[in-house]
Write an enzyme that holds these catalytic residues in place. Structure first.
Site, PDB file in Angstrom:
ATOM      1  CG  HIS A   1       8.616  13.176  -0.019  1.00  0.00           C
ATOM      2  ND1 HIS A   1       9.763  12.838   0.359  1.00  0.00           N
ATOM      3  CD2 HIS A   1       8.033  13.505   1.361  1.00  0.00           C
ATOM      4  CE1 HIS A   1      10.207  12.642   1.714  1.00  0.00           C
ATOM      5  NE2 HIS A   1       9.071  13.178   2.261  1.00  0.00           N
TER       6      HIS A   1
ATOM      7  CG  ASP B   1       2.099  11.222   5.384  1.00  0.00           C
ATOM      8  OD1 ASP B   1       3.322  11.862   4.985  1.00  0.00           O
ATOM      9  OD2 ASP B   1       2.114  10.503   6.361  1.00  0.00           O
TER      10      ASP B   1
HETATM   11  P1  AMP Z   1       9.803  13.035   5.284  1.00  0.00           P
HETATM   12  O1  AMP Z   1       9.696  12.705   6.808  1.00  0.00           O
HETATM   13  O2  AMP Z   1       9.455  14.472   4.899  1.00  0.00           O
HETATM   14  O3  AMP Z   1      10.869  12.217   4.501  1.00  0.00           O
HETATM   15  O4  AMP Z   1       8.283  12.516   4.890  1.00  0.00           O
HETATM   16  C1  AMP Z   1       8.164  11.213   4.698  1.00  0.00           C
HETATM   17  C2  AMP Z   1       6.480  10.764   4.932  1.00  0.00           C
HETATM   18  O5  AMP Z   1       6.313   9.616   4.578  1.00  0.00           O
HETATM   19  C3  AMP Z   1       6.073  10.836   6.515  1.00  0.00           C
HETATM   20  O6  AMP Z   1       5.253  11.939   6.591  1.00  0.00           O
HETATM   21  C4  AMP Z   1       5.390   9.220   6.581  1.00  0.00           C
HETATM   22  O7  AMP Z   1       4.592   9.233   7.254  1.00  0.00           O
HETATM   23  C5  AMP Z   1       5.013   9.025   5.074  1.00  0.00           C
HETATM   24  N1  AMP Z   1       5.311   7.641   4.820  1.00  0.00           N
HETATM   25  C6  AMP Z   1       5.908   6.603   5.339  1.00  0.00           C
HETATM   26  N2  AMP Z   1       5.783   5.492   4.720  1.00  0.00           N
HETATM   27  C7  AMP Z   1       4.628   5.788   4.168  1.00  0.00           C
HETATM   28  C8  AMP Z   1       3.658   4.694   3.319  1.00  0.00           C
HETATM   29  N3  AMP Z   1       3.976   3.342   3.052  1.00  0.00           N
HETATM   30  N4  AMP Z   1       2.539   5.217   2.696  1.00  0.00           N
HETATM   31  C9  AMP Z   1       2.362   6.586   2.765  1.00  0.00           C
HETATM   32  N5  AMP Z   1       3.043   7.348   3.635  1.00  0.00           N
HETATM   33  C10 AMP Z   1       4.244   6.991   4.083  1.00  0.00           C
END
Ligand code: AMP
Length: 116
Positions: A102, A34
């Site tokens: 995810h 993340d």
């Molecule tokens: P959610 O809020 O449960 O939909 O989780 C989405 C997650 O994706 C969050 O914890 C973000 O920090 C993570 N995230 C967003 N963009 C990226 C990226 N480019 N690479 C890795 N993690 C990401």
């Protein structure tokens, strides 16, 4: 089975179009750190197949959903954590911000309950 969304951030990571710190890849899943880690281990495990959330994935591809679930455990164990938290935020009001299924694998610190 195929199915990607050209506008989806995680589909782009799966396709290698956006960089990520990849942790593992299987036939059905890709796992990466993340970007805003909330624990020493904070890995996202996503299906290669686009589905907006984990329940939708389980409907269209239960084998992929099961594979993803097993991969979360393997990743936690490989990182040295028998105890870990697995989170599937589902719906914007529950904190979901990326609408590609995810699982968050969180471990390596005390994890309080109830979550915030
Ligand atoms: P959610 O809020 O449960 O939909 O989780 C989405 C997650 O994706 C969050 O914890 C973000 O920090 C993570 N995230 C967003 N963009 C990226 C990226 N480019 N690479 C890795 N993690 C990401």
């Amino acid at each position: 089975m195929s199915g990607t969304d050209p506008d989806c951030l995680f589909c782009k990571i799966v396709a290698g179009q956006i960089p990520a710190e990849i942790v593992s890849e299987t036939e059905h899943t890709v796992a990466f750190r993340d970007i805003n880690g909330q624990a020493p281990t904070h890995v996202l495990v996503v299906p290669r197949l686009h589905a907006p959330d984990i329940a939708s994935l389980a409907v269209v591809a239960p084998d992929v959903a099961a594979s993803l679930l097993l991969e979360t455990r393997r990743i936690a164990l490989e990182a040295g954590h028998e105890a870990y938290r697995l989170v599937f935020n589902t719906g914007a009001d529950a904190g979901q911000s990326v609408f590609h299924a995810h699982g968050h694998v969180l471990a390596g610190r005390d994890l309080s309950w109830p979550p915030g």
